[in-house]
Scaffold this motif. Structure first.
Motif, PDB file in Angstrom:
ATOM      1  N   SER A  38     -30.024  18.412   4.408  1.00 16.41           N
ATOM      2  CA  SER A  38     -29.701  18.065   5.587  1.00 16.41           C
ATOM      3  C   SER A  38     -31.363  17.440   6.225  1.00 16.41           C
ATOM      4  O   SER A  38     -32.121  17.519   6.067  1.00 16.41           O
ATOM      5  CB  SER A  38     -28.585  18.917   6.689  1.00 16.41           C
ATOM      6  N   VAL A  39     -30.603  16.166   6.377  1.00 19.59           N
ATOM      7  CA  VAL A  39     -31.914  15.337   7.248  1.00 19.59           C
ATOM      8  C   VAL A  39     -32.062  16.072   8.467  1.00 19.59           C
ATOM      9  O   VAL A  39     -33.519  16.056   9.302  1.00 19.59           O
ATOM     10  CB  VAL A  39     -31.842  14.322   7.660  1.00 19.59           C
ATOM     11  N   LEU A  41     -32.593  19.395   9.222  1.00 24.32           N
ATOM     12  CA  LEU A  41     -33.439  20.037   9.402  1.00 24.32           C
ATOM     13  C   LEU A  41     -34.869  19.674   9.136  1.00 24.32           C
ATOM     14  O   LEU A  41     -35.418  20.769   8.613  1.00 24.32           O
ATOM     15  CB  LEU A  41     -32.228  20.699   7.806  1.00 24.32           C
ATOM     16  N   HIS A  42     -35.254  18.679   8.954  1.00 30.48           N
ATOM     17  CA  HIS A  42     -36.335  18.093   8.562  1.00 30.48           C
ATOM     18  C   HIS A  42     -37.632  18.206  10.010  1.00 30.48           C
ATOM     19  O   HIS A  42     -38.376  17.761   9.903  1.00 30.48           O
ATOM     20  CB  HIS A  42     -36.330  16.603   7.452  1.00 30.48           C
ATOM     21  N   THR A  43     -36.550  17.517  11.091  1.00 32.49           N
ATOM     22  CA  THR A  43     -36.853  17.724  12.357  1.00 32.49           C
ATOM     23  C   THR A  43     -36.554  18.899  13.193  1.00 32.49           C
ATOM     24  O   THR A  43     -37.053  18.413  14.501  1.00 32.49           O
ATOM     25  CB  THR A  43     -36.947  16.359  12.782  1.00 32.49           C
ATOM     26  N   ALA A  44     -36.276  19.990  12.541  1.00 29.26           N
ATOM     27  CA  ALA A  44     -35.822  20.999  13.213  1.00 29.26           C
ATOM     28  C   ALA A  44     -36.497  21.490  14.127  1.00 29.26           C
ATOM     29  O   ALA A  44     -36.771  22.051  15.290  1.00 29.26           O
ATOM     30  CB  ALA A  44     -35.193  22.377  13.189  1.00 29.26           C
TER      31      ALA A  44
END
Length: 72
Positions: A38-39, A41-44
């Protein structure tokens, strides 16, 4: 059972045919089970936070090892 003993007629092994080749689309055991990430998780986490955690752990382990050696 030794080699010179013969098997009874009704217990002889049945010749086995060679199994068919696995189709290419089914050859991988993980085919079809991967899900897209999911997107969110890329910015978490920013990229430097895991590196900072690893660096702190390394410094702690090295400091502990040096302290143990110096205390010996």
């Amino acid at each position: 059972m030794t080699v010179d003993q013969r098997l009874p007629v009704d217990e002889r092994p049945v010749p086995v045919s060679r199994p068919a080749e696995t189709p290419e689309c089914e050859a991988s055991t993980c085919a079809g089970i991967s899900t897209p990430e999911s997107v969110e998780l890329h910015t978490a986490w920013p990229g430097w936070i895991p590196l900072l955690v690893i660096a702190v752990m390394v410094v702690c382990c090295v400091g502990f090892a040096v302290g143990r050696i110096a205390g010996w």
